[in-house]
Each structure stands twice: as C-alpha cells, then as structure tokens.
Write an enzyme that holds these catalytic residues in place. Structure first.
Site, PDB file in Angstrom:
ATOM      1  N   ARG A   9     -54.798-138.485 -70.771  1.00 55.65           N
ATOM      2  CA  ARG A   9     -54.800-137.314 -69.900  1.00 55.65           C
ATOM      3  C   ARG A   9     -55.298-137.703 -68.512  1.00 55.65           C
ATOM      4  O   ARG A   9     -56.139-138.589 -68.361  1.00 55.65           O
ATOM      5  CB  ARG A   9     -55.693-136.209 -70.484  1.00 55.65           C
ATOM      6  CG  ARG A   9     -55.570-134.908 -69.672  1.00 55.65           C
ATOM      7  CD  ARG A   9     -56.536-133.843 -70.101  1.00 55.65           C
ATOM      8  NE  ARG A   9     -56.495-132.743 -69.141  1.00 55.65           N
ATOM      9  CZ  ARG A   9     -57.492-131.915 -68.912  1.00 55.65           C
ATOM     10  NH1 ARG A   9     -58.638-132.039 -69.555  1.00 55.65           N
ATOM     11  NH2 ARG A   9     -57.368-130.950 -68.008  1.00 55.65           N
ATOM     12  N   HIS A  10     -54.791-137.020 -67.513  1.00 54.95           N
ATOM     13  CA  HIS A  10     -55.165-137.305 -66.124  1.00 54.95           C
ATOM     14  C   HIS A  10     -56.638-137.002 -65.844  1.00 54.95           C
ATOM     15  O   HIS A  10     -57.319-136.291 -66.600  1.00 54.95           O
ATOM     16  CB  HIS A  10     -54.291-136.482 -65.168  1.00 54.95           C
ATOM     17  CG  HIS A  10     -54.478-134.994 -65.326  1.00 54.95           C
ATOM     18  ND1 HIS A  10     -55.548-134.303 -64.798  1.00 54.95           N
ATOM     19  CD2 HIS A  10     -53.722-134.060 -65.969  1.00 54.95           C
ATOM     20  CE1 HIS A  10     -55.447-133.026 -65.082  1.00 54.95           C
ATOM     21  NE2 HIS A  10     -54.342-132.843 -65.807  1.00 54.95           N
ATOM     22  N   ARG A  59     -51.361-135.880 -60.211  1.00 55.05           N
ATOM     23  CA  ARG A  59     -52.633-136.078 -60.891  1.00 55.05           C
ATOM     24  C   ARG A  59     -52.491-137.045 -62.065  1.00 55.05           C
ATOM     25  O   ARG A  59     -53.405-137.829 -62.349  1.00 55.05           O
ATOM     26  CB  ARG A  59     -53.223-134.739 -61.347  1.00 55.05           C
ATOM     27  CG  ARG A  59     -52.360-133.893 -62.281  1.00 55.05           C
ATOM     28  CD  ARG A  59     -52.978-132.518 -62.444  1.00 55.05           C
ATOM     29  NE  ARG A  59     -52.277-131.637 -63.371  1.00 55.05           N
ATOM     30  CZ  ARG A  59     -51.272-130.824 -63.045  1.00 55.05           C
ATOM     31  NH1 ARG A  59     -50.805-130.822 -61.805  1.00 55.05           N
ATOM     32  NH2 ARG A  59     -50.726-130.028 -63.946  1.00 55.05           N
ATOM     33  N   GLU A  83     -46.789-131.210 -67.463  1.00 57.10           N
ATOM     34  CA  GLU A  83     -47.566-130.206 -68.176  1.00 57.10           C
ATOM     35  C   GLU A  83     -46.682-129.011 -68.536  1.00 57.10           C
ATOM     36  O   GLU A  83     -45.590-128.830 -67.985  1.00 57.10           O
ATOM     37  CB  GLU A  83     -48.753-129.755 -67.306  1.00 57.10           C
ATOM     38  CG  GLU A  83     -49.676-128.710 -67.922  1.00 57.10           C
ATOM     39  CD  GLU A  83     -50.296-129.169 -69.251  1.00 57.10           C
ATOM     40  OE1 GLU A  83     -49.543-129.291 -70.232  1.00 57.10           O
ATOM     41  OE2 GLU A  83     -51.524-129.365 -69.286  1.00 57.10           O
ATOM     42  N   HIS A 145     -50.713-134.773 -69.498  1.00 53.68           N
ATOM     43  CA  HIS A 145     -51.553-133.594 -69.298  1.00 53.68           C
ATOM     44  C   HIS A 145     -52.062-133.066 -70.636  1.00 53.68           C
ATOM     45  O   HIS A 145     -51.484-133.348 -71.688  1.00 53.68           O
ATOM     46  CB  HIS A 145     -50.734-132.520 -68.587  1.00 53.68           C
ATOM     47  CG  HIS A 145     -50.061-133.013 -67.346  1.00 53.68           C
ATOM     48  ND1 HIS A 145     -50.616-132.887 -66.097  1.00 53.68           N
ATOM     49  CD2 HIS A 145     -48.890-133.678 -67.178  1.00 53.68           C
ATOM     50  CE1 HIS A 145     -49.810-133.433 -65.198  1.00 53.68           C
ATOM     51  NE2 HIS A 145     -48.755-133.916 -65.834  1.00 53.68           N
TER      52      HIS A 145
END
Length: 207
Positions: A9-10, A59, A83, A145
């Site tokens: 995940r970012h 991101r 996302e 995400h």
C-alpha cells in the site's frame, strides 16, 4: 520457491490524515508518506524483487519509485491497480459521508462509486496477469491502495464475498505477501511492515 506477489500500500497522504475518501483523486504523498516509502523500500529490497508494477495514481507510483530507484528496477504503471472509485464521496471526510448518506455509509457503497466486486475482479485479474510474466521464482511488487489490495487479495485467494470482511485493512506502506502453490495462491503475510495501528483508508470502516 515459487512465484510471489508483495502487495504494497502507498505511503501517507494529507487526505489519509484528514480521513478523506481519496478514490481516483490523484493526491500526492505528504512528508511522512515519502519517509514511509523510503523505509519500505529499504526493507523490501532484501527480498530481491524482479518486477514492480504500480497504480497510475501518484501516491502509489511514487511509493513504487522509491523501491525501483533503490534496486535499479523500472516501474511499470497499470491503471487496473487504481483505488476503488468513490463517486460522490471523493474528497469528503467519513463524518461528512455518514451525515449525508447514512444508509450508503452503513453499506459502504458510494453513490456513483465502484462496486466492491468490480474492484476485486479487476485487481485480482491484474495480479494474475503480471504474475504470469514472472519466472518460476520471481517476485512481483504491486504498489496500490488499501481497499483495492484487500479486495484483490480476497478474490485471488478464492474467498467467498461474505468472508471478505475477515481480512483486515492495510496500513500506509504496509504489505501482504502472496505465494503461488499447487492449489492456487495463499497468503503468507498480511499488513506486515509496522506494528499494528489504526488504518486510515478508503476501505470499509471495520477493515
């Protein structure tokens, strides 16, 4: 060994801190998020990734680039790792969403948003597509995400939808590891990389 996928995940964004639904909105990492990405890169480098693919949102892409620069691998972008689309909720806080759409908030279904089953299908399909390009002992890092990864993991593991809530969310710059076996994919680690802490994500509140 066999093929593995690290689902990363970012890092943190200002909207994470403010508990705003990000969805497809292209929000950059904040200063903390950049530091998280650098730390995650230093840890994941020891796994010797052979391929890195990221969401097209900055991101996630910047999180992937921190690892790519460190180990000398290019980062490929795939919008299927985006996302979950938040429709009318994007940019709003959880309190604002709960006030304006109490029934939809309880179901976590945004007006004009993307259904969870669609997200699970597109993300898991992208995971399989890129994993198919790996050598037998290859390791793919997918930078994506919170909701997208959790739903994709549930789908690739073959979990029925009623059991998806059993898998918790991912913290910023935390990751899960999948390994391909003779009977399909299995989950080796989940939400690794930090000590457990509250997750701020576009995912369901209980996740």
């Amino acid at each position: 060994m066999s093929k593995r996928i690290v689902c990363l995940r970012h890092g943190q964004t200002l909207w994470n801190v403010e508990k705003r639904f990000q969805g497809h909105s292209d929000i950059p990492l904040d200063e903390t998020g950049l530091a998280q990405a650098a730390r995650a890169a230093s840890l994941l480098a020891s796994l010797r990734p052979t391929m890195i693919v990221s969401s097209d949102l900055q991101r996630a892409n910047d999180t992937a680039l921190a690892l790519g620069r460190l180990i000398g691998l290019d980062v490929t972008v795939d919008k299927d790792f985006r996302e979950r689309g938040g429709g009318q909720w994007e940019g709003l806080t959880r309190d604002e969403i709960a006030t304006r759409w109490p029934e939809e908030y309880a179901a976590w279904e945004a007006p004009d948003g993307e259904p969870v089953t669609d997200v699970a299908t597109r993300v898991s399909a992208a995971m399989r597509r890129w994993a198919a390009k790996l050598d037998d002992e290859g390791l793919l890092v997918v930078a994506s995400h919170g909701a997208a990864l959790r739903l994709g993991i549930c789908e690739i593991l073959g979990l029925p939808e009623e059991l998806w809530p059993a898998l918790g969310g991912l913290g910023n710059c935390s990751w899960s590891v999948l390994q391909e076996g003779r009977k399909g994919w299995r989950l080796l680690e989940h939400n690794a990389g930090t000590l457990p802490e509250p997750v701020s994500s576009d995912d369901k509140p209980e996740a």
